[in-house]
Design a protein around this motif. Structure first.
Motif, short mmCIF file in Angstrom:
data_model
loop_
_atom_site.label_atom_id
_atom_site.label_comp_id
_atom_site.label_asym_id
_atom_site.label_seq_id
_atom_site.Cartn_x
_atom_site.Cartn_y
_atom_site.Cartn_z
N SER A 39 0.83 -1.20 0.00
CA SER A 39 0.00 0.00 0.00
C SER A 39 0.86 1.26 0.00
CB SER A 39 -0.91 0.01 1.23
OG SER A 39 -1.58 1.25 1.35
N TYR A 140 -3.71 -0.09 9.27
CA TYR A 140 -4.16 -0.64 7.98
C TYR A 140 -3.36 -1.89 7.63
CZ TYR A 140 -5.05 -0.95 2.95
OH TYR A 140 -5.38 -1.39 1.69
N GLN A 141 -2.05 -1.84 7.91
CA GLN A 141 -1.20 -2.98 7.60
C GLN A 141 -1.53 -4.17 8.51
OE1 GLN A 141 3.19 -2.45 7.87
NE2 GLN A 141 3.15 -3.23 5.79
N LYS A 143 -4.45 -4.81 9.79
CA LYS A 143 -5.71 -5.36 9.26
C LYS A 143 -5.45 -6.22 8.03
CE LYS A 143 -10.25 -4.03 7.44
NZ LYS A 143 -10.10 -4.87 6.24
N SER A 144 -4.53 -5.76 7.17
CA SER A 144 -4.20 -6.52 5.97
C SER A 144 -3.60 -7.88 6.33
CB SER A 144 -3.22 -5.72 5.11
OG SER A 144 -2.85 -6.44 3.96
N LEU A 146 -4.10 -9.55 9.15
CA LEU A 146 -5.16 -10.36 9.75
C LEU A 146 -6.08 -10.95 8.67
CD1 LEU A 146 -6.14 -8.14 12.82
CD2 LEU A 146 -4.74 -10.22 12.81
N ASP A 147 -6.31 -10.17 7.61
CA ASP A 147 -7.17 -10.65 6.51
C ASP A 147 -6.48 -11.77 5.72
OD1 ASP A 147 -9.15 -8.88 7.20
OD2 ASP A 147 -8.58 -7.37 5.73
N LYS A 148 -5.17 -11.58 5.46
CA LYS A 148 -4.43 -12.52 4.62
C LYS A 148 -3.82 -13.68 5.41
CE LYS A 148 -3.24 -8.83 1.37
NZ LYS A 148 -2.17 -7.95 0.85
N LYS A 149 -3.81 -13.54 6.75
CA LYS A 149 -3.24 -14.58 7.63
C LYS A 149 -1.76 -14.82 7.36
CE LYS A 149 -7.46 -15.33 9.09
NZ LYS A 149 -7.92 -14.73 10.36
N THR A 151 2.28 -12.43 7.14
CA THR A 151 3.05 -11.18 7.14
C THR A 151 3.97 -11.13 5.92
OG1 THR A 151 4.61 -12.29 8.63
CG2 THR A 151 3.01 -10.79 9.63
N TYR A 202 1.34 -14.88 12.52
CA TYR A 202 1.13 -15.17 11.09
C TYR A 202 2.45 -15.00 10.34
CZ TYR A 202 -3.85 -14.62 12.23
OH TYR A 202 -5.10 -14.75 12.77
#
Length: 223
Positions: A39, A140-141, A143-144, A146-149, A151, A202
């Motif tokens: 991002s 934001y990172q 959250k990203s 957590l969404d993608k599971k 790092t 993650y």
């Protein structure tokens, strides 16, 4: 040279070194041929923060503040250009840069209406808010991740570097009596610790995290 000046020189040197850390990210973009998964927010928000601190430094004749933030803006500008080269969504980047310019114009115009005595204090408060606003990039990172599971797209060199330099600036703020600087770093420290902990929860898929040594175990193929 007293201790505070010496520590200020140390801050300048490590901040200068920190500016080269995103080069690893640029190399990654080049290898992938795209910035997909990354991002531009993480590049735009630091410019907002450093621009406000630079203005405050100019008002208070703080040479360390001026030098560090001026160099930071120059280096971030380079990385924004690199992001623009490899991103597929240039329109979104242009919108973010336009919004950044409009915000700067509004803030500096407001501060310009204040007296010479009140303006530095007002700019210090605004810079502290801008510093804390910068944590939204970190949120934001998070959250990203957590969404993608994973790092996978969160460069460890940047995260460890951010934590280290935040600690140094907090110490410098305490030593110099600049409570605006101290208060503005605390939320960032919290977000930084949370971000680094995600390397354990993650882990990345294709690379191992330095220091922590975490990485997702390869999936076993069914024979």
């Amino acid at each position: 040279m007293d201790f505070l000046q010496l520590f200020g020189t140390w801050i300048f040197l490590i901040s200068l070194a920190f500016m080269f850390l995103p080069m690893a990210q640029v190399k990654d973009w080049r290898a992938r041929g795209t910035t997909d998964g990354f991002s531009s927010v993480h590049l735009i928000l630091p410019v907002f923060m450093m621009g406000c601190w630079l203005r405050h430094g100019l008002m208070t004749s703080d040479k360390v503040n001026i030098a560090v933030n001026l160099m930071g803006i120059v280096s971030c500008s380079f990385y924004i250009v690199a992001f623009g080269v490899y991103t597929r969504n240039k329109t979104n980047l242009y919108k973010q840069l336009g919004a950044l310019g409009a915000i700067f114009i509004a803030i500096f115009a407001y501060v310009g209406t204040l007296s010479a005595e009140d303006a530095p204090h007002a700019m210090g408060k605004i810079a502290a808010v801008a510093q804390n606003a910068g944590i939204f990039g970190g949120i934001y990172q998070i959250k990203s991740v957590l969404d993608k599971k994973t790092t996978e797209y969160m460069p460890s060199s940047m995260q460890f570097g951010i934590l280290f330099i935040l600690i140094q600036w907090t110490i410098f703020g305490l030593l110099s009596g600049n409570m605006y600087m101290v208060a503005s770093r605390i939320p960032g420290l919290i977000v930084s610790f949370i971000s680094i902990s995600l390397y354990v929860v993650y882990p990345p898929i294709t690379w191992r995290v330095p220091i922590l040594g975490t990485q997702q175990a390869p999936e076993k193929k069914n024979e």
